[in-house]
Write a protein that holds these residues in place. Structure first.
Motif, mmCIF file in Angstrom:
data_model
loop_
_atom_site.group_PDB
_atom_site.id
_atom_site.type_symbol
_atom_site.label_atom_id
_atom_site.label_comp_id
_atom_site.label_asym_id
_atom_site.label_seq_id
_atom_site.Cartn_x
_atom_site.Cartn_y
_atom_site.Cartn_z
ATOM 1 N N ASP A 104 0.832 -1.208 0.000
ATOM 2 C CA ASP A 104 0.000 0.000 0.000
ATOM 3 C C ASP A 104 0.863 1.252 0.000
ATOM 4 O O ASP A 104 0.499 2.278 -0.565
ATOM 5 C CB ASP A 104 -0.927 0.003 1.225
ATOM 6 C CG ASP A 104 -2.122 -0.924 1.015
ATOM 7 O OD1 ASP A 104 -2.437 -1.210 -0.156
ATOM 8 O OD2 ASP A 104 -2.718 -1.369 2.009
ATOM 9 N N ASP A 110 1.549 1.083 -6.833
ATOM 10 C CA ASP A 110 0.243 1.503 -7.308
ATOM 11 C C ASP A 110 -0.187 0.483 -8.352
ATOM 12 O O ASP A 110 -0.296 0.785 -9.517
ATOM 13 C CB ASP A 110 0.382 2.905 -7.919
ATOM 14 C CG ASP A 110 -0.982 3.505 -8.194
ATOM 15 O OD1 ASP A 110 -1.976 2.970 -7.674
ATOM 16 O OD2 ASP A 110 -1.037 4.499 -8.938
ATOM 17 N N GLN A 157 -2.999 -0.920 -8.656
ATOM 18 C CA GLN A 157 -4.425 -0.916 -8.975
ATOM 19 C C GLN A 157 -4.910 0.444 -9.448
ATOM 20 O O GLN A 157 -5.818 1.026 -8.876
ATOM 21 C CB GLN A 157 -5.251 -1.332 -7.747
ATOM 22 C CG GLN A 157 -5.325 -2.819 -7.498
ATOM 23 C CD GLN A 157 -4.015 -3.422 -7.022
ATOM 24 O OE1 GLN A 157 -3.621 -4.461 -7.469
ATOM 25 N NE2 GLN A 157 -3.333 -2.741 -6.123
ATOM 26 N N MET A 212 -10.985 -0.884 -12.933
ATOM 27 C CA MET A 212 -9.799 -1.179 -12.132
ATOM 28 C C MET A 212 -9.367 -2.605 -12.438
ATOM 29 O O MET A 212 -10.160 -3.536 -12.342
ATOM 30 C CB MET A 212 -10.098 -1.037 -10.638
ATOM 31 C CG MET A 212 -8.895 -1.379 -9.758
ATOM 32 S SD MET A 212 -9.253 -1.226 -8.008
ATOM 33 C CE MET A 212 -8.938 0.504 -7.762
ATOM 34 N N ALA A 229 -5.723 -6.324 -2.550
ATOM 35 C CA ALA A 229 -5.688 -4.862 -2.451
ATOM 36 C C ALA A 229 -7.015 -4.351 -1.903
ATOM 37 O O ALA A 229 -7.805 -3.711 -2.601
ATOM 38 C CB ALA A 229 -5.420 -4.278 -3.839
ATOM 39 N N ASP A 265 -7.900 -0.367 -1.938
ATOM 40 C CA ASP A 265 -8.153 0.182 -3.273
ATOM 41 C C ASP A 265 -9.489 -0.287 -3.840
ATOM 42 O O ASP A 265 -10.250 0.498 -4.398
ATOM 43 C CB ASP A 265 -7.048 -0.244 -4.250
ATOM 44 C CG ASP A 265 -5.731 0.453 -3.947
ATOM 45 O OD1 ASP A 265 -5.760 1.432 -3.170
ATOM 46 O OD2 ASP A 265 -4.691 0.013 -4.471
ATOM 47 N N GLU A 281 -12.490 1.249 -1.976
ATOM 48 C CA GLU A 281 -12.724 2.641 -2.364
ATOM 49 C C GLU A 281 -13.394 2.699 -3.740
ATOM 50 O O GLU A 281 -14.340 3.462 -3.953
ATOM 51 C CB GLU A 281 -11.385 3.378 -2.382
ATOM 52 C CG GLU A 281 -11.536 4.882 -2.422
ATOM 53 C CD GLU A 281 -10.184 5.561 -2.578
ATOM 54 O OE1 GLU A 281 -9.202 5.098 -1.959
ATOM 55 O OE2 GLU A 281 -10.105 6.548 -3.337
ATOM 56 N N PHE A 282 -12.902 1.865 -4.631
ATOM 57 C CA PHE A 282 -13.461 1.830 -5.986
ATOM 58 C C PHE A 282 -14.940 1.448 -5.946
ATOM 59 O O PHE A 282 -15.777 2.093 -6.569
ATOM 60 C CB PHE A 282 -12.662 0.821 -6.825
ATOM 61 C CG PHE A 282 -13.111 0.685 -8.248
ATOM 62 C CD1 PHE A 282 -12.655 1.571 -9.225
ATOM 63 C CD2 PHE A 282 -13.976 -0.331 -8.646
ATOM 64 C CE1 PHE A 282 -13.046 1.441 -10.550
ATOM 65 C CE2 PHE A 282 -14.375 -0.476 -9.965
ATOM 66 C CZ PHE A 282 -13.906 0.419 -10.918
#
Ligand SMILES: Cc1ncc(C[n+]2csc(CCOP(=O)(O)OP(=O)(O)O)c2C)c(N)n1
Ligand code: SF4
Lengths: 311, 632
Positions: free
Chosen positions: B495, B499, B501, B540, B549, B552, B555-556
């Motif tokens: 994390d 990056d 994702q 994504m 992940a 990520d 959040e997506f």
């Protein structure tokens, strides 16, 4: 400065150095032949002049696989039948190591039979000790590849219809360049053979007869034994494949008839080891791969320099 | 579907040199300044059987094979007509013309070998040509090749004809031929190339509009496959030991590595089986080398036990899994993403492993490097999971991707000086210390055989701090927790440092598309099309499969109303993984699945999305399946 100072260190070596300071609780049964292998191995080490820290003992799974717990060196207790592939890669990565692999007859001739054949074929410079007790010990007495025909066990209640494997012949035909048989009941010969096997430059296969008093009722199954080198009855040229093969055949038959023939059966000092062959053909670096990661001046080649063909 | 791109398909019999011809042609297009993506379709046999290679070229980025194609070069299958070989291989007739027409775009161009193929044999050929406004050029490619060289050189004649029809400069093609051949063979090929070029220029009326696009890279490009990405990533991480057993498509990585390792001072071993291969990687790594192995489906199944051994003994290794359509031996030359759960859960007990699923050749490079770094820093097996499509498909990427310093660091290894002061018990080094100090939680110091003062026992059985087999409950819990803690530490590190994702498309889009691995490019192209059509979609592609992940993807998914999970398998393995890892969002996720052995095309993702929007969750096409959302 080398990253592996223990390798090649010359000093007097004592067999007790190979005993862990606190011995793990022994899980071997009283009277088990495995104790004999451990003892012979410890006694052989000073003769070979290898320190515990330059020695890597890789074992499989089984009562035999516990050897690495009771022998103090670098050790790798792997999985059932896979000691050889682990061991031979360790030897390739760092040829300075004294590599010994060990396992049972089920481990080495059964589940790991394919690896045995191929490791011997490649003639890796290592010693392979097979604890041959004609039985599966750790899983409580099932029939093994070396159990005699007709052998009864819980998994073969009517008696095995299979003929036993011929370990010595298998070693020879697969390409082992040193093949011997010894027995836990014969400690002096066992020590000498193990020392010789380690000093041999190539794949040394030692079929080590170990009695299993728990599952093979006759604990004295390998007594009396005859040392083929000491007896006038057996005259053969140890460097001649055909004569060796015949002698092995006889020894393998005799075992099940109650005559235990032990000793050296085949030695080929001429054939280069796999590692030598690979180095000669440019297929492997001269210096140990493992050293290179510690060499700050080593120029690591980059994939960037390979891109020409992709442009 | 625009025609400012060329999608050139060369079709014929497998084993007829289609591969090398197309590789060269793809390079010539790249050299002319275009972005290129190749797709290889071949049957699972050595000779014979219909095969084609597609090359998509555009001045815009190309991330997938595209939708259908617009130029067909149909070669005859020479061997099927050779009586001797016919006796051996059978006389199955290859129909490079008729087998490929369904996917040829309107207005497309056809060049066929009139020396071997006859359009009269094709049903309704003329009607179809007229209906689709196809432009057909017959050329005796075989005759031309025979006249100036040998019959097999008819591929070259086909390329010459292509160049003439597309108004291309022969210069790049000639240069590539000069690099690859010499002497009489080169002379003959050059002559055939030019004869074909001239005869098409002079003897035919050009009725079509299609021209080769022109492009201009602002940086040097290279044409590489995912397997090159993985191999080069491994080499740059200092991997100098590989062991393997051939299995398609993993063989790609195995051969590329083997081609370079001896010259780079490394070792490659082809061994007796996959159990041995993974075990050799473990042995080499244990003794102090950076090592890898790998396989495909069935071969990876054999590695299940050594995988657990590596985890338990904390021996770093990297395994590559190149997926092909399963189960069992399935379809060896066809891609699928059906081994996801196999790779995630194989091996007994609560075993841990790291899994990365790169989406394109550049990611293959970067993530293989990461896989090695994590494996060696955390003493854990890592797996690079990709598939047959990414394995052999080539794509242009900037050369600069590979311009990274090597990292030969063995990670978490103690030196002999450290060992003098390190904790020992009963003369053995505490290699599996519970409370090791260091910046990586769960990681204990590792010594190598041959180091003074470092002896210990590595064991696949549960063991105590010096490696002795132990069934003591307290020890068991401490060792388990230490090993398990690694995944959390790895997640934290990932994390912070990577990056993997990235979100594609507008950040605030209403709809999401999730994918993993090689479907990345297709999804991105579909997202572009959908947004152009007025939808609001972002995507994504998840590469950090394990440790997942979570942040990520959460959040997506929080930001979208619904998300389509696109994957090449029949049972929605990736969707299940997302739901399992996040424990929520089930009702937002619906699936688009394809498992016919061919990769997705962008239009299929687009229509899958539209089908769902229109409330029609039924099968949109028999080749793909849409599955509605399931609540948790
Ligand atoms: C893959 C696998 N199958 C089975 C076992 C169970 N197992 C452990 S030891 C053993 C046989 C042991 O016999 P042998 O190799 O002759 O060694 P011994 O115990 O007699 O020394 C078996 C079947 C295992 N550990 N792994
Ligand atoms: S079961 Fe047999 S082989 Fe195992 S320890 Fe006991 S005696 Fe030895």
């Amino acid at each position: 400065m080398s990253a592996f100072n223990a390798i090649g260190e010359e000093r007097d070596i004592d067999r007790d150095e190979f005993t862990p300071a606190i011995e793990p609780q022994a899980t071997w049964c009283p009277g088990c032949g495995d104790f004999g292998v451990l003892k012979a191995l410890k006694q052989a080490m000073p003769e070979v002049g290898r320190t515990p820290e330059e020695t890597l003992l890789v074992t499989g799974i089984g009562c035999s696989g516990k050897l690495s717990s009771y022998f103090k060196s670098y050790g790798f207790h792997s999985i059932h039948g896979r000691a050889l592939p682990v061991a031979r890669a360790a030897k390739l990565a760092n040829p300075g190591l004294e590599v010994i692999a060990a396992g049972g007859d089920g481990d080495g001739y059964g589940i790991g039979g394919n690896h045995f054949m191929h490791t011997a074929r490649e003639n890796h410079d290592m010693t392979y000790i097979v604890f041959d007790n004609e039985i599966f010990g750790l899983t409580k007495g099932q029939t093994s590849p070396t159990s005699p025909k007709g052998h009864k066990s819980k998994t073969q209640p009517h008696g095995s219809a299979k003929s036993p494997i011929r370990p010595l012949s298998l070693g020879l035909t697969s390409g082992a360049t040193y093949v011997a048989r010894t027995a836990a009941v014969n400690p002096n010969q066992a020590k000498e053979i193990l020392a010789e096997a380690m000093e041999h430059d190539g794949f040394a296969h030692v079929d080590f007869l170990t009695q299993c008093p728990t599952w093979n009722k006759d604990a004295k199954q390998y007594v009396p034994y005859i040392d083929v080198q000491d007896s006038d009855d057996y005259d053969f040229d140890i460097h001649d494949r055909r004569e060796a093969a015949e002698m092995m055949y006889e020894a393998e038959d005799a075992l099940y008839e109650g005559t235990v023939l032990t000793g050296r059966f085949y030695v080929d000092d001429e054939r280069p080891s796999y590692q030598q062959e690979k180095q000669q053909s440019g297929d492997m670096p001269e210096e140990p791969l493992a050293e290179r990661y510690f060499d700050e001046d080593y120029e690591w080649e980059r994939s960037y320099d390979l891109l020409e063909r992709h442009k | 579907m625009t025609d400012d791109e060329l999608i050139w398909r060369i079709a014929g019999g497998s084993g007829d040199g289609i591969d090398s011809t197309s590789q060269n042609f793809a390079k010539a297009l790249m050299r002319s300044g275009l972005n290129v993506f190749t797709h290889r379709h071949y049957p699972s046999r050595i000779r014979g059987g219909h095969t084609y290679v597609e090359i998509r070229a555009s001045d815009k980025p190309v991330k997938s094979r595209g939708d259908n194609y617009n130029f067909l070069l149909a070669l005859g299958d020479s061997f099927a007509r050779n009586p001797q070989e016919e006796a051996y291989y059978g006389n199955e007739e290859i129909k490079p013309l008729s087998e490929n027409l369904d996917e040829l775009r309107e207005g497309g161009v056809i060049v066929y070998d009139a020396g071997l193929l006859d359009t009269d044999e094709i049903e309704n050929f003329d009607e179809r040509v007229e209906e689709n406004d196809w432009h057909v050029y017959d050329l005796d490619l075989r005759g031309l090749a025979k006249e100036h060289g040998r019959e097999v050189m008819r591929n070259t004649a086909g390329v010459g004809a292509t160049a003439a029809l597309l108004d291309m400069d022969l210069q790049y093609i000639e240069e590539l031929m000069e690099d690859a051949m010499s002497g009489d063979v080169l002379e003959a090929n050059l002559q055939i190339l030019e004869e074909a070029y001239e005869s098409v220029k002079n003897d035919y009326d050009h009725t079509h509009d299609l021209r080769a696009p022109t492009g201009d890279h602002d940086e040097e490009q290279v044409l590489v496959s995912g397997s090159h990405g993985i191999s080069y990533g491994a080499l740059d991480e200092g991997c100098r030991f590989i062991a393997g057993y051939p299995m398609t498509p993993w063989t790609d990585v195995f051969t590329i590595m083997t081609q370079h390792l001896p010259d780079m001072g490394g070792i490659s071993e082809q061994v007796e089986d996959e159990i041995a291969a993974a075990s050799l990687a473990i042995g080499a790594s244990h003794a102090g080398a950076k090592a890898m192995s790998g396989s495909s489906g069935g071969g990876f199944a054999l590695m299940s036990e050594p995988l657990g051994l590596a985890e338990m003994t904390e021996t770093p290794i990297v395994l590559v899994e190149s997926m092909r359509a399963g189960g069992s031996t399935g379809m060896p030359t066809k891609p699928e993403q059906g081994d996801l759960e196999h790779v995630l859960y194989t091996s007994q007990g609560d075993s841990n492993r790291v899994v990365f699923a790169p989406g394109d050749p550049a990611e293959c490079y970067e993530q293989t490097r990461k896989a090695f770094e994590i494996a060696y820093n955390y003493q854990i097996p890592s797996i690079v999971l990709y598939d047959q499509k990414l394995s052999g498909g080539h794509q242009t990427i900037p050369e600069a991707v590979f311009d990274e310093e090597p990292n030969p660091d063995l990670g978490s290894i103690v030196t002999e000086q450290d060992l003098e002061e390190a904790a020992h018990e009963a003369g053995r080094f505490k290699r599996y210390m519970y409370d090791a100090e260091g910046d990586r939680e769960g990681v204990s110091p590792r010594s190598l055989p041959g180091q003074k003062g470092g002896n210990y026992l590595a064991s696949g059985n549960e063991h105590n701090e010096v490696g002795h087999i132990s069934e003591d409950p307290t020890n068991r819990v401490l060792q388990m927790e230490r090993r398990m803690a690694k995944l959390d530490s790895i997640r934290e590190e990932l994390d912070e440092t990577t990056d993997h994702q990235p979100v594609y498309g507008p950040e605030d889009a209403d709809y999401g598309i999730l994918s993993f691995g090689s479907t990345k490019g297709v999804v991105e192209e579909a997202v572009d099309i959908l947004n152009e059509e007025g939808h609001s979609v972002k995507a994504m592609n998840v590469s950090d499969i394990m440790p997942f992940a979570k942040a990520d993807v959460t959040e997506f998914l929080e930001g979208v109303d619904e998300a389509l999970v696109v994957e090449m398998n029949a049972t929605a393995q990736f969707r299940r993984h997302i739901q399992g890892q996040l424990g929520r969002f089930g009702e937002k996720l619906y699936s688009l699945l394809k498992y016919d052995g061919n990769p997705f095309e962008p239009s299929e993702v687009v229509s899958g999305f539209q089908t769902h929007l229109e409330g029609n969750a039924d099968v949109s096409d028999y080749n793909v399946r849409i599955e509605s959302a399931t609540g948790d």
